[in-house]
Design a protein around this motif. Sequence first.
Motif, mmCIF file in Angstrom:
data_model
loop_
_atom_site.group_PDB
_atom_site.id
_atom_site.type_symbol
_atom_site.label_atom_id
_atom_site.label_comp_id
_atom_site.label_asym_id
_atom_site.label_seq_id
_atom_site.Cartn_x
_atom_site.Cartn_y
_atom_site.Cartn_z
ATOM 1 N N LYS A 49 -8.790 -10.863 8.445
ATOM 2 C CA LYS A 49 -9.226 -10.869 9.848
ATOM 3 C C LYS A 49 -8.429 -9.849 10.682
ATOM 4 O O LYS A 49 -8.912 -9.371 11.705
ATOM 5 N N TYR A 50 -7.215 -9.525 10.243
ATOM 6 C CA TYR A 50 -6.298 -8.734 11.066
ATOM 7 C C TYR A 50 -6.032 -7.316 10.558
ATOM 8 O O TYR A 50 -5.659 -6.443 11.333
ATOM 9 N N CYS A 51 -6.135 -7.116 9.254
ATOM 10 C CA CYS A 51 -5.747 -5.823 8.701
ATOM 11 C C CYS A 51 -6.447 -5.588 7.371
ATOM 12 O O CYS A 51 -7.041 -6.497 6.805
ATOM 13 N N LYS A 52 -6.333 -4.359 6.922
ATOM 14 C CA LYS A 52 -6.805 -4.036 5.570
ATOM 15 C C LYS A 52 -5.579 -4.168 4.663
ATOM 16 O O LYS A 52 -4.582 -3.467 4.850
ATOM 17 N N LEU A 53 -5.643 -5.101 3.731
ATOM 18 C CA LEU A 53 -4.505 -5.408 2.864
ATOM 19 C C LEU A 53 -4.774 -4.909 1.455
ATOM 20 O O LEU A 53 -5.853 -5.129 0.914
ATOM 21 N N GLU A 54 -3.776 -4.238 0.900
ATOM 22 C CA GLU A 54 -3.867 -3.785 -0.486
ATOM 23 C C GLU A 54 -2.621 -4.264 -1.220
ATOM 24 O O GLU A 54 -1.506 -4.102 -0.731
ATOM 25 N N MET A 55 -2.840 -4.881 -2.365
ATOM 26 C CA MET A 55 -1.726 -5.326 -3.208
ATOM 27 C C MET A 55 -1.699 -4.424 -4.437
ATOM 28 O O MET A 55 -2.705 -4.299 -5.136
ATOM 29 N N ILE A 60 1.456 0.669 6.761
ATOM 30 C CA ILE A 60 2.790 0.131 6.465
ATOM 31 C C ILE A 60 2.808 -0.324 5.013
ATOM 32 O O ILE A 60 1.910 -1.031 4.567
ATOM 33 N N ALA A 61 3.836 0.092 4.290
ATOM 34 C CA ALA A 61 4.015 -0.350 2.904
ATOM 35 C C ALA A 61 5.271 -1.217 2.830
ATOM 36 O O ALA A 61 6.349 -0.790 3.246
ATOM 37 N N PHE A 62 5.119 -2.423 2.338
ATOM 38 C CA PHE A 62 6.245 -3.308 2.051
ATOM 39 C C PHE A 62 6.495 -3.211 0.559
ATOM 40 O O PHE A 62 5.566 -3.326 -0.238
ATOM 41 N N VAL A 63 7.755 -3.012 0.170
ATOM 42 C CA VAL A 63 8.089 -2.813 -1.240
ATOM 43 C C VAL A 63 9.022 -3.928 -1.714
ATOM 44 O O VAL A 63 10.095 -4.137 -1.140
ATOM 45 N N ILE A 64 8.585 -4.617 -2.766
ATOM 46 C CA ILE A 64 9.385 -5.669 -3.394
ATOM 47 C C ILE A 64 9.727 -5.194 -4.800
ATOM 48 O O ILE A 64 8.832 -4.933 -5.612
ATOM 49 N N THR A 112 11.395 -1.680 2.752
ATOM 50 C CA THR A 112 11.843 -2.259 1.489
ATOM 51 C C THR A 112 12.468 -3.621 1.757
ATOM 52 O O THR A 112 13.114 -3.818 2.789
ATOM 53 N N LEU A 113 12.272 -4.546 0.833
ATOM 54 C CA LEU A 113 12.901 -5.857 0.936
ATOM 55 C C LEU A 113 14.179 -5.819 0.113
ATOM 56 O O LEU A 113 14.136 -5.563 -1.094
ATOM 57 N N LEU A 137 3.607 -3.307 -2.256
ATOM 58 C CA LEU A 137 3.917 -2.689 -3.549
ATOM 59 C C LEU A 137 4.945 -3.554 -4.256
ATOM 60 O O LEU A 137 6.018 -3.825 -3.705
ATOM 61 N N THR A 138 4.616 -4.000 -5.464
ATOM 62 C CA THR A 138 5.506 -4.909 -6.176
ATOM 63 C C THR A 138 5.657 -4.505 -7.634
ATOM 64 O O THR A 138 4.810 -3.815 -8.189
ATOM 65 N N VAL A 139 6.741 -4.975 -8.215
ATOM 66 C CA VAL A 139 7.003 -4.745 -9.630
ATOM 67 C C VAL A 139 6.657 -6.019 -10.388
ATOM 68 O O VAL A 139 7.107 -7.110 -10.023
ATOM 69 N N GLY A 140 5.851 -5.889 -11.423
ATOM 70 C CA GLY A 140 5.515 -7.034 -12.273
ATOM 71 C C GLY A 140 4.267 -7.765 -11.815
ATOM 72 O O GLY A 140 3.796 -7.592 -10.695
ATOM 73 N N LYS A 141 3.746 -8.558 -12.718
ATOM 74 C CA LYS A 141 2.528 -9.329 -12.470
ATOM 75 C C LYS A 141 2.885 -10.779 -12.144
ATOM 76 O O LYS A 141 3.913 -11.286 -12.563
#
Length: 159
Positions: free
Chosen positions: A29-35, A103-107, A75-76, A6-10
């Motif tokens: 190959k390893y996971c289902k990734l969503e941006m 897992i959600a990583f937030v930038i 969160t980063l 999850l990120t802010v901005g393009k």
Amino acid sequence: MRITILTVGKIKEKYLRDAIAEYTKRLSKYCKLEMIEVSDEKTPDTASQTVEEGIRDKEGQRILKYIKDDMYVITLEIEGKMLTSEEIAEKIKNLGIQGKSSIAFVIGGSIGLGKEVLKRADFSLSFSKMTFPHQLMRVILLEQIYRSFRINSKEPYHK
């Protein structure tokens, strides 16, 4: 495992979009990734603390709409805990063992994350005491997630 970034901005720069596309392909190959990108607020150069806090809160509300109850949120943050690549790999592996499959990583944006997002975090991660452009952080984060899956799969990857 499902990984959401999850990120802010393009991302405007082609070289960063290309790098993100490459790591997205590798990670498939390893996971289902969503941006997920949420829109950013324009921050005036002379913004007061109060204005900046309001901007972080607005962006934060946009982020929180995408965070589901079952997600483990990382969160980063500059003030977060610094881990080695092996420790991040171990954390991801242990989350999977504990049944946390999302897992959600937030930038955050250029001025950081809002209070509500920080409160929702299960873990705060720092890559450095230095500040990086949030667009570049996406590439760095994706590379480390990829490295983590390679480590956990006992597959070779340059050290």
